[in-house]
Write a protein that holds these residues in place. Sequence first.
Motif, PDB file in Angstrom:
ATOM      1  N   GLY A 133       0.798  -1.069   0.067  1.00 34.97           N
ATOM      2  CA  GLY A 133      -0.114  -0.107  -0.041  1.00 34.97           C
ATOM      3  C   GLY A 133       0.882   1.006  -0.032  1.00 34.97           C
ATOM      4  N   ALA A 134       0.358   2.256   0.322  1.00 42.11           N
ATOM      5  CA  ALA A 134       0.920   3.788   0.365  1.00 42.11           C
ATOM      6  C   ALA A 134       1.629   4.045   1.919  1.00 42.11           C
ATOM      7  N   THR A 135       2.533   4.763   1.748  1.00 44.31           N
ATOM      8  CA  THR A 135       3.132   5.266   3.210  1.00 44.31           C
ATOM      9  C   THR A 135       3.896   6.386   2.787  1.00 44.31           C
ATOM     10  N   ALA A 136       4.580   7.149   3.838  1.00 39.74           N
ATOM     11  CA  ALA A 136       5.151   8.347   3.533  1.00 39.74           C
ATOM     12  C   ALA A 136       6.697   8.196   4.291  1.00 39.74           C
ATOM     13  N   VAL A 137       7.475   8.901   4.090  1.00 40.37           N
ATOM     14  CA  VAL A 137       8.837   8.874   4.496  1.00 40.37           C
ATOM     15  C   VAL A 137       9.070   9.406   5.712  1.00 40.37           C
ATOM     16  N   GLY A 138       8.771  10.722   6.002  1.00 37.98           N
ATOM     17  CA  GLY A 138       8.958  11.278   7.372  1.00 37.98           C
ATOM     18  C   GLY A 138       8.227  12.776   7.477  1.00 37.98           C
ATOM     19  N   SER A 139       9.209  13.565   6.947  1.00 31.51           N
ATOM     20  CA  SER A 139       8.985  14.724   7.297  1.00 31.51           C
ATOM     21  C   SER A 139       7.682  15.503   6.577  1.00 31.51           C
ATOM     22  N   TRP A 140       7.071  16.432   7.217  1.00 35.83           N
ATOM     23  CA  TRP A 140       5.841  17.257   6.902  1.00 35.83           C
ATOM     24  C   TRP A 140       5.923  18.492   6.829  1.00 35.83           C
ATOM     25  N   PRO A 141       5.372  19.276   5.791  1.00 35.95           N
ATOM     26  CA  PRO A 141       5.191  20.797   5.853  1.00 35.95           C
ATOM     27  C   PRO A 141       4.459  21.232   7.116  1.00 35.95           C
ATOM     28  N   GLY A 142       4.414  22.675   7.542  1.00 39.30           N
ATOM     29  CA  GLY A 142       3.927  23.344   8.612  1.00 39.30           C
ATOM     30  C   GLY A 142       4.638  22.811  10.149  1.00 39.30           C
ATOM     31  N   THR A 143       3.965  23.328  10.877  1.00 44.03           N
ATOM     32  CA  THR A 143       4.246  23.346  12.280  1.00 44.03           C
ATOM     33  C   THR A 143       3.253  22.840  13.121  1.00 44.03           C
ATOM     34  N   ASP A 144       1.836  22.405  12.562  1.00 47.74           N
ATOM     35  CA  ASP A 144       0.723  21.947  13.571  1.00 47.74           C
ATOM     36  C   ASP A 144       0.837  20.341  13.619  1.00 47.74           C
ATOM     37  N   PRO A 145       1.072  19.838  14.697  1.00 50.35           N
ATOM     38  CA  PRO A 145       1.381  18.236  14.767  1.00 50.35           C
ATOM     39  C   PRO A 145      -0.126  17.785  14.875  1.00 50.35           C
TER      40      PRO A 145
ATOM     41  N   SER B 101      17.917  19.342  23.864  1.00 47.50           N
ATOM     42  CA  SER B 101      17.364  18.061  24.438  1.00 47.50           C
ATOM     43  C   SER B 101      16.262  18.297  24.768  1.00 47.50           C
ATOM     44  N   ARG B 102      15.974  19.094  25.877  1.00 49.92           N
ATOM     45  CA  ARG B 102      14.632  19.366  26.210  1.00 49.92           C
ATOM     46  C   ARG B 102      13.847  19.933  25.113  1.00 49.92           C
ATOM     47  N   ARG B 103      14.164  20.682  24.429  1.00 50.32           N
ATOM     48  CA  ARG B 103      13.338  20.861  23.162  1.00 50.32           C
ATOM     49  C   ARG B 103      12.933  19.919  22.260  1.00 50.32           C
ATOM     50  N   ALA B 104      13.599  19.064  22.077  1.00 45.39           N
ATOM     51  CA  ALA B 104      13.288  17.964  21.244  1.00 45.39           C
ATOM     52  C   ALA B 104      12.560  17.039  21.908  1.00 45.39           C
ATOM     53  N   ARG B 105      12.525  16.652  23.222  1.00 44.86           N
ATOM     54  CA  ARG B 105      11.863  15.949  23.972  1.00 44.86           C
ATOM     55  C   ARG B 105      10.223  16.506  23.845  1.00 44.86           C
ATOM     56  N   ASP B 106      10.385  17.877  24.300  1.00 49.13           N
ATOM     57  CA  ASP B 106       8.859  18.424  24.285  1.00 49.13           C
ATOM     58  C   ASP B 106       8.103  18.484  22.755  1.00 49.13           C
ATOM     59  N   LEU B 107       8.952  18.498  21.978  1.00 49.51           N
ATOM     60  CA  LEU B 107       8.304  18.519  20.717  1.00 49.51           C
ATOM     61  C   LEU B 107       8.014  16.986  20.273  1.00 49.51           C
ATOM     62  N   LEU B 108       8.851  16.088  20.483  1.00 52.39           N
ATOM     63  CA  LEU B 108       8.316  14.473  20.194  1.00 52.39           C
ATOM     64  C   LEU B 108       7.063  14.466  21.103  1.00 52.39           C
ATOM     65  N   ARG B 109       6.857  14.662  22.610  1.00 53.42           N
ATOM     66  CA  ARG B 109       6.000  14.371  22.934  1.00 53.42           C
ATOM     67  C   ARG B 109       4.574  14.908  22.477  1.00 53.42           C
ATOM     68  N   SER B 110       4.595  16.343  21.974  1.00 55.30           N
ATOM     69  CA  SER B 110       3.648  16.902  21.710  1.00 55.30           C
ATOM     70  C   SER B 110       3.191  16.191  20.263  1.00 55.30           C
ATOM     71  N   ASP B 111       4.182  15.540  19.534  1.00 58.19           N
ATOM     72  CA  ASP B 111       3.947  14.885  18.403  1.00 58.19           C
ATOM     73  C   ASP B 111       3.059  13.471  18.632  1.00 58.19           C
ATOM     74  N   LEU B 112       3.695  12.840  19.772  1.00 58.35           N
ATOM     75  CA  LEU B 112       2.812  11.716  20.168  1.00 58.35           C
ATOM     76  C   LEU B 112       1.601  12.108  20.478  1.00 58.35           C
TER      77      LEU B 112
END
Length: 348
Positions: A15-27, A86-97
Motif C-alpha cells: 500500500g501507500a506510506t510516506a517517508v517522514g517529514s511534513w510541512p507546517g508546524t501543527d502536529p 535536548s529538552r526542546r526535542a523531547r517536548d516536541l516529540l511529546r506533543s507529536d505523540l
Amino acid sequence: MVAGAGTSEWVVPCGATAVGSWPGTDPREAAATVIGELPDLPHLVELPRRGVGADMIGRVSALLVDLRFDTTPRGYRLATRRGAVSRRARDLLRSDLDALEEAWETAGFAGSGRKVKIQATGPLTLAAQVELPGGHRVLTDSGALRDLSDSLTEGLARHAAEVRGRLGAEVMVQLDEPSLTAVLEGSLRGVSVLDSVRAQPEPESRALLDRVIDAQTGPVLVHSCGEPPAIAFLRDSAAAAVGFDLATVGVDQLDSIGEALDAGKHLVLGLVPTTPPELPVTWRELAEPGVRLIDRLGFPRSTLSERVSVSPACGVGDASLEWARRSLRLCAEIARAFAEEPGELDFS
C-alpha cells in the motif's frame, strides 16, 4: 515478508506510506491528515519547520539514552550535559505523540492492532552528521560511534514500546540513512579541506546497522535517499524492507534490486516527487517506472501487490501543504492500482 532477526514476523504492509517529514508546524493537523490519507501505514510525522530539535537529526536527541546534543554553527554535537536542545526535542516529540494518539482515537483505531510507522535517523548517518565536542564527526571515533549507536538502539526500542502502548498498534521502525552512500564511499568532508573522513568498511558498517535493527521488536525499513542508494549493502542487512527514490537508481543497480527481492526484502519505492513537477502528472505516469522495474527484473506483476509499497521519493517537509497532501493521494492511487490490477497496467 519476514522481519529481520530478533523481530516479530508480521508482514510488512503493502500500500501507500510516506517517508517522514511534513510541512507546517501543527502536529494535530499533520497527524489527522496522514492517518486519513494513509490508513494502511500512517506514520509519526516530523515537522522540521519548527526549528532546532524538530529536524531529522535533532529529533534523535529526544531518543538517546545517557547522551544528548547541543548545537554548533554547522549543526549538532554531543554535549556533556542535558541542555535546551535536548529538552526542546523531547517536548516536541511529546506533543507529536499526543497529537498522533488523539488522531488515532478519533479515527477509531485505538487498540485495533493496526500498523503504524515511526522514523529515526540511522546510526551511520547520525554518526556522519553529529560532531564530537572537538568538531570532528562522531564517525571518526570508533568508541564514540559505538556509544552513540548503543544509545540510539536502546532509546529507539523504548520509543517504539511507548508508541505501541499508547496506540495499541503494531509498530514498524524506519531508519533514515541519507548519508549511507557517502559513509561507505568516504566522500564526507572533515573539519578542514586537509582533513578527510575515511570510508567505513562495509562489514563493520552493516554490523552496526544490524545491531540497531535486531533490537527492535517489529520489522525495520531502512530508507536511503543517497544518490545512488546503497542497495547492495542493504540487500545483505537485517532490514525487512528497503526504501529508495527510484529516480536515483542506475542500470548498474538493477541486479542488486532483483537480488534484494530474491533475498526476501520488501521494497518501498519512492515514485512520487517531493515537490510538484513543472507539468501536471497523473498516478499512471508516476506508476510506470515501478511497473517497468518489476517487468525488467523478470518478476511477476503480482510482486507489486505482494512485495512493494509506494511512497514519495523522500520527505515532503520542504513542499507546500497542498503538494504534500497531493503526493499522499498519488501514492494511494498508485498503490491501489498495484493491488487491484497490476497485470492490466499498460503503458504502450
